[in-house]
Design an enzyme around this catalytic site. Sequence first.
Site, mmCIF file in Angstrom:
data_model
loop_
_atom_site.group_PDB
_atom_site.id
_atom_site.type_symbol
_atom_site.label_atom_id
_atom_site.label_comp_id
_atom_site.label_asym_id
_atom_site.label_seq_id
_atom_site.Cartn_x
_atom_site.Cartn_y
_atom_site.Cartn_z
ATOM 1 C CB SER A 109 18.327 17.699 33.146
ATOM 2 O OG SER A 109 17.132 17.570 33.860
ATOM 3 C CE LYS A 167 13.390 15.697 29.938
ATOM 4 N NZ LYS A 167 13.446 14.773 31.018
ATOM 5 C CD1 TRP A 182 12.060 15.197 38.102
ATOM 6 C CD2 TRP A 182 10.174 14.437 39.035
ATOM 7 N NE1 TRP A 182 11.013 15.843 37.519
ATOM 8 C CE2 TRP A 182 9.840 15.402 38.061
ATOM 9 C CE3 TRP A 182 9.150 13.815 39.751
ATOM 10 C CZ2 TRP A 182 8.530 15.775 37.784
ATOM 11 C CZ3 TRP A 182 7.824 14.185 39.467
ATOM 12 C CH2 TRP A 182 7.535 15.152 38.495
ATOM 13 C CG HIS A 230 18.584 16.462 38.405
ATOM 14 N ND1 HIS A 230 18.382 15.471 37.470
ATOM 15 C CD2 HIS A 230 18.276 17.635 37.777
ATOM 16 C CE1 HIS A 230 17.970 16.017 36.337
ATOM 17 N NE2 HIS A 230 17.908 17.325 36.494
HETATM 18 C C1 GTR Z 1 12.584 19.034 35.565
HETATM 19 C C2 GTR Z 1 11.872 18.122 34.606
HETATM 20 C C3 GTR Z 1 12.805 17.032 34.189
HETATM 21 C C4 GTR Z 1 14.181 17.551 33.810
HETATM 22 C C5 GTR Z 1 14.617 18.759 34.634
HETATM 23 C C6 GTR Z 1 15.756 19.583 34.049
HETATM 24 O O1 GTR Z 1 11.787 19.964 36.134
HETATM 25 O O2 GTR Z 1 10.734 17.611 35.222
HETATM 26 O O3 GTR Z 1 12.243 16.265 33.152
HETATM 27 O O4 GTR Z 1 14.253 17.798 32.487
HETATM 28 O O5 GTR Z 1 13.593 19.650 34.860
HETATM 29 O O6 GTR Z 1 15.898 19.745 32.852
HETATM 30 O O7 GTR Z 1 16.501 20.119 34.858
#
Ligand code: GTR
Length: 421
Positions: A261, A265, A352, A402
């Site tokens: 996540s 990045k 998402w 996720h």
């Molecule tokens: C979310 C965000 C994502 C992702 C995620 C995470 O809220 O919108 O880009 O990075 O968090 O890190 O769990």
Amino acid sequence: MKRLISFSFIIFMLSMSIVQSQTVYDESKVPNFKVPDALLTFKGKKINSVKKWEKVRRPELLHYFKNKVYGRIPKTLEIDSYTVLEEDSNALNGKAKRKQIALSFKHNNKSLSFTILLYLPKEEQNPPLFLGYNFYGNHTITNDEAVLISTAWTRNNESFGIKNNSLDEASRGKRTHRWAIEKILKAGYGLATIYYGEVDPDTNDFSDGIHSLLYNKNQTQPKPDEWGSIAAWSWGMSRALDYFEKDKDVNANKVIAFGHSRLGKTSLWAGATDQRFAGVISNNSGCGGAALSKRKFGETIEKINHSFPHWFCDNFKQFNNNEEALVVDQHQLLSLIAPRPLYVASAEEDQWADPKGEFLSAYYASPVWDLYNKQGIEHMQMPKVNEPIHSTVSYHIRSGKHDVTDYDWENYIKWADTFVK
Ligand code: GTR
């Protein structure tokens, strides 16, 4: 009448802004756009050799991502000292060697330190290892009672028992499912992790964390082209690698940057900026990670900059609802990792993060691996769920949400066995 017109105009403008910020989850609503060519320079010159890629194109892309997306790091800052806080050659029921090492940094009369938790398979000499940040402290990734609890600021989390922004025993082992430690060790890899909040707390506040050590006089926040939090976390991964180069127990030439996540990045940016990383894994990294921004599917630049104004550099805000103005897209971030092995992974229910955009990004980056005669993603057709493609550039979309699962780790290990080890 006049009043009526201005009133309806306001309603129109309001509805427009609502329409604009609605999240797109429908493929037919993805705009048409031209995917910037990884092998065509900003001046329109075709890149057809490794030499030209490395001399011209790679540097200009890296420069663009530094100045417009993640932010450049104003100065170099090396490890001031490190301390092995604890070690045990008989950890995890005799399966592993464990070390906990604090790296300390000093500048501008300020200091910062962060702690690496390192597990190494007992039977291996100089094993390769996965290095990745965790979200809630090193002690959450395992039930191992010897793992030290961070004193850094932490986001509260009721289900983990985290209150008052501080960590204690209540959260030990709460994230074990994301870290297949036994599988990793059994396959002959080490695992190193760091609590990301020790490098820079994940809040829109630039008075704390590593940034403040590198400010000029009277500076209180990064300049528009200077590092946001993602670049700060990536910087921390590189400093951990500096440490591994000094630790004879690990193979610093075989360190794989891993992240999930926002931390995916981060692993991508770490791999792009530091070519010592032997491979990179992006687990569900989404917007500002592996996913193509110009698709505007799921999370968009506007949304991410709104919710997390501190993650990217301020210049990136120029592209809020203005993706057309970006002369790059995220596949070119991936291309900066070539020719090293790269694994991009998505999850079916993680719309998402735009799984298709993550896949296409790996596909459009692949011509750069081709230059090196390494195999990228060859077909534009997305593979079926739970049918991974394994090559130097690998991709899978698994069922589920996720998260990081054993399925993900099993595939990362297989890929690393072939392409990294
Ligand atoms: C979310 C965000 C994502 C992702 C995620 C995470 O809220 O919108 O880009 O990075 O968090 O890190 O769990």
